[in-house]
Design a protein around this motif. Sequence first.
Motif: not given
Length: 336
Positions: A230-258
């Motif tokens: 998403v962020t390679y096609n839409i070049h907004f740093h704010s959008l990247f930080y949102i996806f970094w916290l939400v999407v990346g954070g969710l996948s990281t929380l899944r691994m941490v919980a396991v």
Amino acid sequence: VAGGGRSGAPAAEWGGFEDNMQGGGSAVIDMENMDDTSGSSFEDMGEMHQRMKEEEEEEAEGEAGAGEEEDGEFLGMKGLRGQLGRQVADQMWQVGKRQASRAFSLYANIDILRPYFDVEPVQVRARLLESMIPVKMINFPQKIAGELYGPLMLVFTLVAILLHGMKTSDTIIREGTLMGTAIGTCFGYWLGVSSFMYFLAYLCNAQITMVQMLSLLGYGLFGHCITLFVTYNIHFHSLFYIFWLVVGGLSTLRMVAVLVSRTVGHTQRLILCGTLAALHMLFLLYLHFAYHKVVEGILDTLEGPNMPPFQRVARDIPVVSNAVLNTTAKAIALTL
């Protein structure tokens, strides 16, 4: 009397002749005997030489046999040790050969890898969705898929997204699409971090295998793929930080919980889960901000700065050279 004398003289002469003949005959006989004696002496010398040669050969054979017997007696214990050593070496060679052939047949058999890739597309889709949903119950160990098909496809997808980002960004690409660098980065992270986390889990007494760690971290890259695409096609740093916290954070929380559900002890959980979360989130930041710059710096180091290509410029022949050519041509014409 005279006649008798005459007759007596011839008789005497005849007797002398006979005596001479007898003497000559004895001389002839002596020569023959001498010749026979000389021949027999030569034959005797030959026979003696032959006998001496045979005796020398027999003595040499006897000495060799005695030497071998002495060597055999002296080296009897050493020869026995040599035989035992050869037998032990042969047995070790046979055992090693059997083990090597068994190991080769084991790793060469494709049926060993089949359970890790025998999965239905519906199961892969369900596991991709589950990788974005953290589990709430950590009181008992959570189930981890022991398959590698989904993680492997996610790693290749991340490689393709990195190449797409190289093309859409302002990075100058030279000498191809740099697929080798992208493959090395993605597979290096997946295999390297999985190995490190498995070693750390072993130290923290976490109940997880290497295949399960590879599967867990591989499915955790699904959030990275979504964020980078998403962020390679839409070049907004704010959008990247949102996806970094939400999407990346969710996948990281899944691994941490396991991992928390499979680890006993608060300190062990903090060390293991904190290390995994930091590595996973920082890797996403690196891919978005620093990956292209690092690759471009490597290219500048190996190939030099991006210099413009050389251009060919037409040059006029000076007047002096024209005058020399004309003079030479006139001189040749006059000579002819």
